[in-house]
Design a protein around this motif. Structure first.
Motif, PDB file in Angstrom:
ATOM      1  N   GLU A 146       0.813  -1.229   0.000  1.00  0.00           N
ATOM      2  CA  GLU A 146       0.000   0.000   0.000  1.00  0.00           C
ATOM      3  C   GLU A 146       0.844   1.275   0.000  1.00  0.00           C
ATOM      4  N   GLU A 147       2.086   1.163  -0.441  1.00  0.00           N
ATOM      5  CA  GLU A 147       2.919   2.362  -0.554  1.00  0.00           C
ATOM      6  C   GLU A 147       2.420   3.265  -1.678  1.00  0.00           C
ATOM      7  N   VAL A 148       1.918   2.669  -2.754  1.00  0.00           N
ATOM      8  CA  VAL A 148       1.385   3.474  -3.862  1.00  0.00           C
ATOM      9  C   VAL A 148       0.167   4.255  -3.395  1.00  0.00           C
ATOM     10  N   ASP A 149      -0.720   3.608  -2.626  1.00  0.00           N
ATOM     11  CA  ASP A 149      -1.890   4.305  -2.095  1.00  0.00           C
ATOM     12  C   ASP A 149      -1.472   5.417  -1.133  1.00  0.00           C
ATOM     13  N   ALA A 150      -0.440   5.154  -0.347  1.00  0.00           N
ATOM     14  CA  ALA A 150       0.035   6.175   0.588  1.00  0.00           C
ATOM     15  C   ALA A 150       0.573   7.388  -0.161  1.00  0.00           C
ATOM     16  N   MET A 151       1.230   7.155  -1.299  1.00  0.00           N
ATOM     17  CA  MET A 151       1.735   8.266  -2.097  1.00  0.00           C
ATOM     18  C   MET A 151       0.577   9.134  -2.595  1.00  0.00           C
ATOM     19  N   ARG A 152      -0.492   8.491  -3.032  1.00  0.00           N
ATOM     20  CA  ARG A 152      -1.651   9.262  -3.499  1.00  0.00           C
ATOM     21  C   ARG A 152      -2.276  10.056  -2.365  1.00  0.00           C
ATOM     22  N   VAL A 153      -2.315   9.453  -1.163  1.00  0.00           N
ATOM     23  CA  VAL A 153      -2.940  10.125  -0.021  1.00  0.00           C
ATOM     24  C   VAL A 153      -2.198  11.407   0.335  1.00  0.00           C
ATOM     25  N   ILE A 154      -0.855  11.384   0.253  1.00  0.00           N
ATOM     26  CA  ILE A 154      -0.086  12.582   0.633  1.00  0.00           C
ATOM     27  C   ILE A 154       0.105  13.530  -0.554  1.00  0.00           C
ATOM     28  N   GLY A 155      -0.547  13.228  -1.685  1.00  0.00           N
ATOM     29  CA  GLY A 155      -0.519  14.142  -2.813  1.00  0.00           C
ATOM     30  C   GLY A 155       0.634  13.966  -3.772  1.00  0.00           C
ATOM     31  N   VAL A 156       1.296  12.812  -3.724  1.00  0.00           N
ATOM     32  CA  VAL A 156       2.399  12.527  -4.650  1.00  0.00           C
ATOM     33  C   VAL A 156       1.885  11.605  -5.744  1.00  0.00           C
ATOM     34  N   SER A 157       2.131  11.969  -6.994  1.00  0.00           N
ATOM     35  CA  SER A 157       1.661  11.167  -8.114  1.00  0.00           C
ATOM     36  C   SER A 157       2.569   9.967  -8.351  1.00  0.00           C
ATOM     37  N   PRO A 158       2.045   8.745  -8.243  1.00  0.00           N
ATOM     38  CA  PRO A 158       2.885   7.567  -8.538  1.00  0.00           C
ATOM     39  C   PRO A 158       3.384   7.552  -9.980  1.00  0.00           C
ATOM     40  N   MET A 159       2.594   8.108 -10.901  1.00  0.00           N
ATOM     41  CA  MET A 159       3.021   8.148 -12.302  1.00  0.00           C
ATOM     42  C   MET A 159       4.267   9.000 -12.458  1.00  0.00           C
ATOM     43  N   GLU A 160       4.344  10.103 -11.726  1.00  0.00           N
ATOM     44  CA  GLU A 160       5.499  10.986 -11.840  1.00  0.00           C
ATOM     45  C   GLU A 160       6.706  10.452 -11.081  1.00  0.00           C
ATOM     46  N   ARG A 161       6.479   9.850  -9.927  1.00  0.00           N
ATOM     47  CA  ARG A 161       7.591   9.440  -9.078  1.00  0.00           C
ATOM     48  C   ARG A 161       8.093   8.026  -9.372  1.00  0.00           C
ATOM     49  N   LEU A 162       7.198   7.141  -9.769  1.00  0.00           N
ATOM     50  CA  LEU A 162       7.579   5.741  -9.971  1.00  0.00           C
ATOM     51  C   LEU A 162       7.690   5.362 -11.445  1.00  0.00           C
ATOM     52  N   ILE A 163       6.687   5.732 -12.221  1.00  0.00           N
ATOM     53  CA  ILE A 163       6.584   5.235 -13.592  1.00  0.00           C
ATOM     54  C   ILE A 163       7.469   6.036 -14.541  1.00  0.00           C
ATOM     55  N   LEU A 164       7.355   7.352 -14.493  1.00  0.00           N
ATOM     56  CA  LEU A 164       8.051   8.208 -15.461  1.00  0.00           C
ATOM     57  C   LEU A 164       9.576   8.028 -15.430  1.00  0.00           C
ATOM     58  N   PRO A 165      10.233   8.002 -14.276  1.00  0.00           N
ATOM     59  CA  PRO A 165      11.695   7.806 -14.291  1.00  0.00           C
ATOM     60  C   PRO A 165      12.111   6.475 -14.909  1.00  0.00           C
ATOM     61  N   ARG A 166      11.346   5.441 -14.651  1.00  0.00           N
ATOM     62  CA  ARG A 166      11.688   4.120 -15.196  1.00  0.00           C
ATOM     63  C   ARG A 166      11.520   4.080 -16.713  1.00  0.00           C
ATOM     64  N   ILE A 167      10.438   4.651 -17.196  1.00  0.00           N
ATOM     65  CA  ILE A 167      10.199   4.632 -18.645  1.00  0.00           C
ATOM     66  C   ILE A 167      11.231   5.496 -19.366  1.00  0.00           C
ATOM     67  N   LEU A 168      11.502   6.689 -18.850  1.00  0.00           N
ATOM     68  CA  LEU A 168      12.493   7.554 -19.490  1.00  0.00           C
ATOM     69  C   LEU A 168      13.884   6.913 -19.463  1.00  0.00           C
TER      70      LEU A 168
END
Length: 368
Positions: free
Chosen positions: A233-255
């Motif tokens: 539930e770390e991804v859910d926790a990121m959303r709760v505190i206003g951090v976008s998982p797409m920006e923090r987790l997905i985008l760096p890996r894809i780039l």
């Protein structure tokens, strides 16, 4: 201490009689059940000494009575009610669940897989769209871009993979040159081994084998890491505190995968050619540096561009598959392994299929 059902096999007037004492319950019936399965002939079952009985005990006694054609003696009122209920509920009707015929089962299975494939394609396209939105968002707000995470992924995807990719490419270059020389020798054209090795390395095998290696190394890691974060539930926790998982987790890996595939693919191609030059020096008596000099003359620049164009596309596919499957994890830890496997298989399959389309496309535009 548990009390077991006890029994004694005695001779009666009409034949052997099994005298049962103690409780006939689900927790105590096991020894009696095993004993009844071993008996071949029985005249009667005496349960007058049974201190307690439940449905399981009544069923075991009733089954033995039917199987051995033995009567039941001495049941109490409770035992009689249970025996009558078990006998009434017992049925010889076929309880095999209905099963569709072969044609319907095959059609149903194919249909389910096709719909699952279609849903998967829609999901990946939707995921790609969300990634593009995240990229647009960080472009508008550069301070939100996770540069540290991107540099870390550069290291994991690119720098850490140099050793294994270099070794693999070197050995593949040796195999291409050696096998190509064997076949071309039948026509007295061993010199064209240089053309074969150089063009295959830059156009196809360099970037293709790199993509497969990155899929097995980094694509699986993306799926496992993100999937584990989903379970905890770390991804859910990121959303709760206003951090976008797409920006923090997905985008760096894809780039990181997209950008690092270009130097990795070129590096793999160069090492494959070096491997070919190495084996040619011994097997074909072509000097090492003569082989490399000849590569510059026989390999057109378009082949280098073909590999360079393919590389970021393959990197995008590998990273998308890994991140998408990681975000689909739910339920339990087994799902992490399942999704990781799916990420690798789908990435490799998609890369090979797309490579075939690239081959046709570049041939049509005159880069063949």
């Amino acid at each position: 201490m548990r009390e077991w059902a006890e029994f004694d096999l005695q001779e009666g007037e009409g034949g052997p009689v099994l005298v049962v004492t103690g409780p006939l319950t689900v927790s105590s019936i096991a020894p009696l059940d095993y004993r009844l399965r071993e008996i071949d002939s029985l005249h009667a079952i005496d349960i007058s000494g049974a201190t307690n009985i439940d449905t399981v005990g009544a069923w075991v006694v009733m089954r033995a009575s039917r199987t051995l054609d033995a009567r039941i003696d001495g049941p109490s009122n409770k035992a009689r009610r249970l025996l009558d209920t078990v006998e009434t509920c017992s049925s010889s009707a076929d309880i095999t669940p209905p099963r569709l015929n072969l044609a319907e089962r095959v059609t149903s299975s194919v249909g389910e897989r096709m719909f699952g494939w279609a849903r998967g394609v829609v999901g990946v396209v939707d995921f790609l769209g969300a990634t593009m939105l995240a990229l647009g968002s960080v472009i508008r707000h550069p301070r939100r871009f996770p540069m540290t995470a991107l540099v870390r992924q550069f290291e994991l995807v690119g720098v850490s993979a140099l050793g294994i990719i270099g070794l693999m490419s070197f050995l593949i270059g040796i195999v291409i040159a050696q096998q190509g020389a064997v076949q071309l020798a039948q026509f007295g054209a061993e010199i064209y081994t240089i053309n074969l090795t150089g063009r295959l390395a830059f156009r196809e095998l360099g970037v293709l084998m790199t993509a497969i290696m990155v899929a097995g190394r980094s694509g699986s890691a993306f799926a496992a890491q993100i999937g584990t974060m989903k379970l905890t539930e770390e991804v859910d926790a990121m959303r709760v505190i206003g951090v976008s998982p797409m920006e923090r987790l997905i985008l760096p890996r894809i780039l990181a995968a997209v950008l690092m595939m270009i130097p990795l693919g070129f590096f793999a191609s160069v090492l494959a050619i070096v491997g070919g030059a190495f084996i040619a020096n011994f097997a074909l008596d072509i000097p090492f540096f003569t082989f490399l000099q000849r590569i510059r003359e026989v390999v057109p620049l378009t082949d280098v561009w073909v590999g360079t164009i393919k590389a970021p596309v393959f990197g995008l596919i590998v990273a998308l598959a890994g991140c998408y499957q990681g975000m689909q994890v739910s339920g339990n830890a087994e799902e992490v392994g399942k999704r990781t496997t799916m990420a690798v298989v789908q990435a490799i399959f998609a890369v090979i299929v797309l490579d075939a389309f690239f081959a046709i496309f570049f041939t049509e535009i005159g880069w063949g």
